[in-house]
Design a protein around this motif. Sequence first.
Motif, PDB file in Angstrom:
ATOM      1  N   GLY A   1       3.589 -23.736 -18.738  1.00  0.00           N
ATOM      2  CA  GLY A   1       4.944 -23.139 -18.303  1.00  0.00           C
ATOM      3  C   GLY A   1       5.394 -22.838 -19.628  1.00  0.00           C
ATOM      4  O   GLY A   1       4.884 -22.680 -20.759  1.00  0.00           O
TER       5      GLY A   1
ATOM      6  N   LEU B   1       4.000 -40.778 -21.891  1.00  0.00           N
ATOM      7  CA  LEU B   1       3.231 -39.094 -22.132  1.00  0.00           C
ATOM      8  C   LEU B   1       3.190 -38.596 -20.687  1.00  0.00           C
ATOM      9  O   LEU B   1       2.907 -39.148 -19.864  1.00  0.00           O
ATOM     10  N   ILE B   2       3.958 -37.223 -20.846  1.00  0.00           N
ATOM     11  CA  ILE B   2       3.969 -36.613 -19.484  1.00  0.00           C
ATOM     12  C   ILE B   2       3.490 -35.086 -19.878  1.00  0.00           C
ATOM     13  O   ILE B   2       4.024 -34.492 -20.872  1.00  0.00           O
ATOM     14  N   PHE B   3       2.434 -34.523 -19.114  1.00  0.00           N
ATOM     15  CA  PHE B   3       2.015 -33.133 -19.370  1.00  0.00           C
ATOM     16  C   PHE B   3       2.013 -32.503 -18.200  1.00  0.00           C
ATOM     17  O   PHE B   3       2.273 -33.001 -17.174  1.00  0.00           O
TER      18      PHE B   3
ATOM     19  N   ALA C   1      12.023 -29.290 -17.141  1.00  0.00           N
ATOM     20  CA  ALA C   1      11.577 -29.926 -15.498  1.00  0.00           C
ATOM     21  C   ALA C   1      11.315 -31.271 -15.756  1.00  0.00           C
ATOM     22  O   ALA C   1      11.548 -32.162 -15.095  1.00  0.00           O
ATOM     23  N   HIS C   2      10.562 -31.584 -16.893  1.00  0.00           N
ATOM     24  CA  HIS C   2      10.261 -33.150 -17.079  1.00  0.00           C
ATOM     25  C   HIS C   2      10.323 -33.156 -18.681  1.00  0.00           C
ATOM     26  O   HIS C   2      10.570 -32.237 -19.364  1.00  0.00           O
TER      27      HIS C   2
ATOM     28  N   TYR D   1       8.671 -33.103 -21.012  1.00  0.00           N
ATOM     29  CA  TYR D   1       7.079 -33.117 -21.211  1.00  0.00           C
ATOM     30  C   TYR D   1       6.625 -33.224 -22.735  1.00  0.00           C
ATOM     31  O   TYR D   1       7.833 -33.150 -23.559  1.00  0.00           O
TER      32      TYR D   1
ATOM     33  N   SER E   1      11.083 -25.675 -21.111  1.00  0.00           N
ATOM     34  CA  SER E   1      11.209 -26.240 -19.941  1.00  0.00           C
ATOM     35  C   SER E   1      11.634 -27.389 -19.858  1.00  0.00           C
ATOM     36  O   SER E   1      11.054 -28.394 -20.801  1.00  0.00           O
TER      37      SER E   1
ATOM     38  N   GLU F   1       6.080 -28.406 -12.905  1.00  0.00           N
ATOM     39  CA  GLU F   1       7.369 -27.982 -13.158  1.00  0.00           C
ATOM     40  C   GLU F   1       8.084 -27.888 -11.856  1.00  0.00           C
ATOM     41  O   GLU F   1       9.368 -28.320 -12.123  1.00  0.00           O
TER      42      GLU F   1
ATOM     43  N   ASP G   1       1.086 -39.473 -17.674  1.00  0.00           N
ATOM     44  CA  ASP G   1       1.387 -38.736 -16.310  1.00  0.00           C
ATOM     45  C   ASP G   1       1.132 -37.129 -16.354  1.00  0.00           C
ATOM     46  O   ASP G   1       1.388 -36.623 -17.401  1.00  0.00           O
ATOM     47  N   PHE G   2       0.837 -36.620 -15.518  1.00  0.00           N
ATOM     48  CA  PHE G   2       0.851 -35.242 -15.056  1.00  0.00           C
ATOM     49  C   PHE G   2       1.712 -34.788 -14.059  1.00  0.00           C
ATOM     50  O   PHE G   2       1.268 -35.270 -12.945  1.00  0.00           O
TER      51      PHE G   2
END
Lengths: 222, 163
Positions: free
Chosen positions: A72, A65-67, A78-79, A81, A76, B115, B111-112
């Motif tokens: 944004g 899990l990535i937030f 970028a990751h 998310y 996106s 951007e 994870d945080f």
Amino acid sequence: MSVHDDLIDEIEATISAAAGLGYNQPSATNDVYENYIWSLCVAAAQSKGATVRYETVQGQPANNLIFRTSPGAIYSQAHDYTHAAVEFTGCPPLEIHIGIRVTGKSRVLHECDVAVLFKDEADLCRAEQVHPRAARVLIAAECKFYTSAIQLHLGRGFIGLTRDIHAKERYFVTNSGSANVAKLIRYHQTEWDFDVLPSTVEASELQSRFSRAFRNFVVGHR
Amino acid sequence: MASDNEIYFQRLSEILVQGGFDWVVVQANAEISSGKSRAKEVRALEYGELIDEGSFATRTPRRRRASLMTTEPFNDVERLGILIRGIEAAIASRADIEEAVLNLTDVLTIDFAPEGDELEAFGSAGTDVRHRLDRGRLEGGKKLSDKLLNSLRQLREQARVGS
């Protein structure tokens, strides 16, 4: 050394240790709080019988899990998310996001800390690199973590926000509170939830309100 | 001469700033400077309808009770109470929230990530800081939280601050 000095020294040591854990970053604390409210929303959907899975922006199962740390674009990359993909039997699928920008009635972009929207709107936005429309956002929550009473300008800002992204199922959620902000938001007939923290009645009530919104969604689409 | 509570307030503020928790002090001072609002009954002079009496007109003034808002400052006990609640929120509540999130999501880590390019935190006002929730650190956070709450409870008792 007096007893009082010992006590202050003890508090000082604890505060120093907390800094070592990263608790002194206010932005990080706010991220975690938003994540908590998002988790309550996900739990509310599950309590109403939804199947939920965590997905990435690519539509793949999220292994980690990535937030976002600040709002944004839903599209996106970028990751990887994470968002929650929610399905109620016989209903259009939904997604629950943290920190996405949404287009208001004025066509101005607003930040939604927690947003529940229709999956077809989310797919369109990811494909066309555009921001979701507020009318397609089922639930939106503005989340504020404060260590003292929340300031009046936050309440004023929220009222302005609800004018542009529709008032229904829009929530102002905070761990703190303020009698003045409560009066202001109540007068303008929008939803507010103060003192929302784990294991509090207020957290249970907020989760119930989210559940009610999902229940109404299901009833309206079957 | 400063009261004991004022001294505690000052010392705790210094400790918080040194530990990078200056934002807690800023928020507490913002609440303190706003003061306490309350309604106050006053007798307000009101001018009634204009009465035309031929060659001149008059308004008959009269006093009526009205409820107006006023602001009062917080005393030193209340100010210390505000700061103590701030410390509890920043540390004890944070530990509770981390535990709740990991339990609700049923994962080991979250994870945080920003951007854009990762930015260094600028003191305690850093924004867009990459960070992680880790179930392995939960126990440490909870122990810290319990210890802090116990110390602050003792301080409240000594300073006669309400919860």
